[in-house]
Write an enzyme that holds these catalytic residues in place. Structure first.
Site, PDB file in Angstrom:
ATOM      1  N   PHE A  41      59.373 100.128  28.094  1.00  0.00           N
ATOM      2  CA  PHE A  41      60.742 100.049  28.610  1.00  0.00           C
ATOM      3  C   PHE A  41      60.820  98.780  29.460  1.00  0.00           C
ATOM      4  O   PHE A  41      60.301  98.748  30.571  1.00  0.00           O
ATOM      5  CB  PHE A  41      60.961 101.317  29.438  1.00  0.00           C
ATOM      6  CG  PHE A  41      62.266 101.480  30.158  1.00  0.00           C
ATOM      7  CD1 PHE A  41      63.321 102.108  29.533  1.00  0.00           C
ATOM      8  CD2 PHE A  41      62.420 101.091  31.481  1.00  0.00           C
ATOM      9  CE1 PHE A  41      64.508 102.347  30.228  1.00  0.00           C
ATOM     10  CE2 PHE A  41      63.601 101.316  32.169  1.00  0.00           C
ATOM     11  CZ  PHE A  41      64.652 101.943  31.534  1.00  0.00           C
ATOM     12  N   PRO A  74      60.813  89.961  37.837  1.00  0.00           N
ATOM     13  CA  PRO A  74      60.332  89.462  39.123  1.00  0.00           C
ATOM     14  C   PRO A  74      61.418  89.379  40.188  1.00  0.00           C
ATOM     15  O   PRO A  74      61.160  89.633  41.363  1.00  0.00           O
ATOM     16  CB  PRO A  74      59.789  88.068  38.768  1.00  0.00           C
ATOM     17  CG  PRO A  74      59.374  88.195  37.338  1.00  0.00           C
ATOM     18  CD  PRO A  74      60.371  89.122  36.709  1.00  0.00           C
ATOM     19  N   ALA A  82      64.443  91.077  39.879  1.00  0.00           N
ATOM     20  CA  ALA A  82      65.405  92.162  39.671  1.00  0.00           C
ATOM     21  C   ALA A  82      64.648  93.473  39.537  1.00  0.00           C
ATOM     22  O   ALA A  82      64.365  93.938  38.442  1.00  0.00           O
ATOM     23  CB  ALA A  82      66.255  91.902  38.424  1.00  0.00           C
ATOM     24  N   GLY A  97      35.578 113.151  55.193  1.00  0.00           N
ATOM     25  CA  GLY A  97      34.943 111.981  54.607  1.00  0.00           C
ATOM     26  C   GLY A  97      34.897 112.021  53.096  1.00  0.00           C
ATOM     27  O   GLY A  97      35.018 110.983  52.427  1.00  0.00           O
ATOM     28  N   GLU A 151      60.726 104.047  38.954  1.00  0.00           N
ATOM     29  CA  GLU A 151      61.944 104.692  38.428  1.00  0.00           C
ATOM     30  C   GLU A 151      62.953 105.003  39.524  1.00  0.00           C
ATOM     31  O   GLU A 151      63.603 106.049  39.524  1.00  0.00           O
ATOM     32  CB  GLU A 151      61.588 105.936  37.610  1.00  0.00           C
ATOM     33  CG  GLU A 151      60.792 105.577  36.362  1.00  0.00           C
ATOM     34  CD  GLU A 151      60.844 106.626  35.281  1.00  0.00           C
ATOM     35  OE1 GLU A 151      61.892 107.268  35.107  1.00  0.00           O
ATOM     36  OE2 GLU A 151      59.825 106.795  34.585  1.00  0.00           O
ATOM     37  N   GLU A 185      64.687 104.768  48.656  1.00  0.00           N
ATOM     38  CA  GLU A 185      65.950 104.251  49.199  1.00  0.00           C
ATOM     39  C   GLU A 185      67.054 104.281  48.151  1.00  0.00           C
ATOM     40  O   GLU A 185      68.215 104.581  48.458  1.00  0.00           O
ATOM     41  CB  GLU A 185      65.737 102.823  49.715  1.00  0.00           C
ATOM     42  CG  GLU A 185      64.843 102.735  50.955  1.00  0.00           C
ATOM     43  CD  GLU A 185      63.369 102.946  50.656  1.00  0.00           C
ATOM     44  OE1 GLU A 185      62.624 103.272  51.597  1.00  0.00           O
ATOM     45  OE2 GLU A 185      62.953 102.795  49.473  1.00  0.00           O
TER      46      GLU A 185
END
Length: 398
Positions: free
Chosen positions: A128, A133, A135, A359, A382, A386
């Site tokens: 897909f 870079p 956008a 640990g 995807e 925000e």
């Protein structure tokens, strides 16, 4: 069927599917997960197993080689796989939801007949090609272009963070590209005319096309067994018939695909969150400190209880979104809520599970350590957290 999508009583066919995938995840996926993660290798043998089970064809009709199931069946499979290996789960999610689904939703019959049988079989993968870079969340800022010259689309540009784009079985990338300008008649917020907007369309680009390059794979924090590359398109020529859907509707169509995909990512996230619960319960019973199992300490009990609550609430959210989608009702808000809640549950549970393991939780061979590294991308891919908050607010009319 959709009336019965509750966390307490799934129909028998769904329960049987979940059990089958759960057994596969535990017996086939889990034993090789640490090795593939450490070596950053794509698990071809696991993908072959999923293909043989028909998982790549789950939500597609039998006429295209599918299993005749639905999107919720895919989600159940993703949840079970996500419990033990997120790289494997995202390979399936991207192969189906992002790879094959755009062709099924928007392709013409010739395109469906050519590509879907290959993709639903799981013997070929599609990618897909949306993110660029410059956008990422601003997918409308696409810079890749496709110009129609003598009956061919000539594609130039770059994509990044593209899953399943460079495997030996990757055969196709669906690419969003600017194919012209359109007058949108909108007005910018400062009152000025917005003028022309880019016309974004979707082009099918076979990976064997000259000028297409899958650049070297990324060195990622997590999802190390998932295949992810930047892509370069340099004078890539494909037939005019490779336009997918209506010209100028590429961006809108991909938004629909992303809405559906958020339910699938939520399901994967729930699997990760539940996997952390299951590992923590087991460890809390076995690990002793100060003469008794650490699970006898209320601090550990309460932490695990909160983890289980997060997983349950997130599962309920994606079940709800899936039920709305399958019934043909609006589901955009519920999909964003599910993705938001589930991805945060996965990250929170991974952090708490790592703390419970102490640990050992910092050692990569332990599943909780992989979940800790893997889960962060669930809050980004995807649609970031925000973006989900923005979409939910918009749906509320804010």
């Amino acid at each position: 069927m959709t009336d019965h999508l509750s966390t307490g009583s799934l129909p028998d066919e769904y329960q049987q599917l979940a059990k089958t995938v759960r057994d596969f995840a535990q017996n086939v996926v889990a034993p090789v997960s640490a090795e593939h993660d450490a070596n950053h290798t794509f698990p071809y043998e696991v993908v072959d197993g999923m293909a043989d089970m028909g998982l790549f064809g789950l939500p597609f009709p039998e006429e295209y080689g599918g299993m005749g199931g639905d999107y919720f069946a895919l989600c159940l499979a993703l949840e079970e796989l996500g419990k033990v290996d997120q790289s494997v789960a995202i390979t399936l999610e991207a192969g189906v939801s992002l790879g094959a689904m755009p062709i099924y939703r928007f392709g013409n019959e010739e395109q469906k007949q050519e590509w879907l049988p290959q993709l639903t079989s799981g013997k070929a993968l599609a990618a897909f090609g949306l993110t660029e870079p410059g956008a990422g969340s601003d997918a409308g800022g696409t810079r890749t272009t496709a110009k129609l010259v003598d009956g061919q689309w000539v594609v130039n540009g770059n994509k990044q963070f593209i899953t399943n784009s460079g495997t030996d079985i990757t055969r196709l990338v669906t690419v969003t590209a600017v194919t012209g300008l359109e007058e949108n008649g909108k007005t910018a917020r400062d009152g000025r005319s917005a003028g022309s907007a880019p016309e974004i369309s979707t082009i099918l680009v076979p990976t064997s096309t000259p000028g297409f390059t899958a650049e070297p794979a990324y060195n990622k924090v997590g999802w190390n067994a998932s295949d992810t590359h930047p892509l370069t398109f340099q004078d890539v020529r494909v037939p005019e018939a490779n336009l997918l859907g209506e010209r100028g509707r590429g961006y809108a169509n991909f938004l629909r695909i992303l809405d559906e995909g958020r339910i699938a990512i939520a399901a994967l996230s729930v699997g990760a969150a539940q996997g952390c619960v299951d590992e923590s319960v087991r460890y809390a019973k076995e690990r002793e400190a100060f003469g008794r199992p650490i699970g006898a300490n209320q601090a550990i009990e309460f932490k695990i209880a909160r983890m289980e609550a997060r997983a349950h609430v997130a599962r309920t959210a994606y079940y709800d979104a899936a039920a709305l989608m399958l019934s043909g009702k609006p589901f955009k808000k519920q999909a964003s809520i599910a993705k938001l809640v589930a991805s945060e549950a996965a990250m929170d549970n991974a952090r708490d599970a790592t703390q419970i393991f102490g640990g050992y939780g910092f050692m990569n061979e332990y599943p909780v350590a992989r979940h800790y590294r893997d889960s962060k991308i669930l809050e980004i891919g995807e649609g970031t957290t925000e973006v989900q908050l923005m979409l939910i607010a918009r749906e509320l009319g804010v």
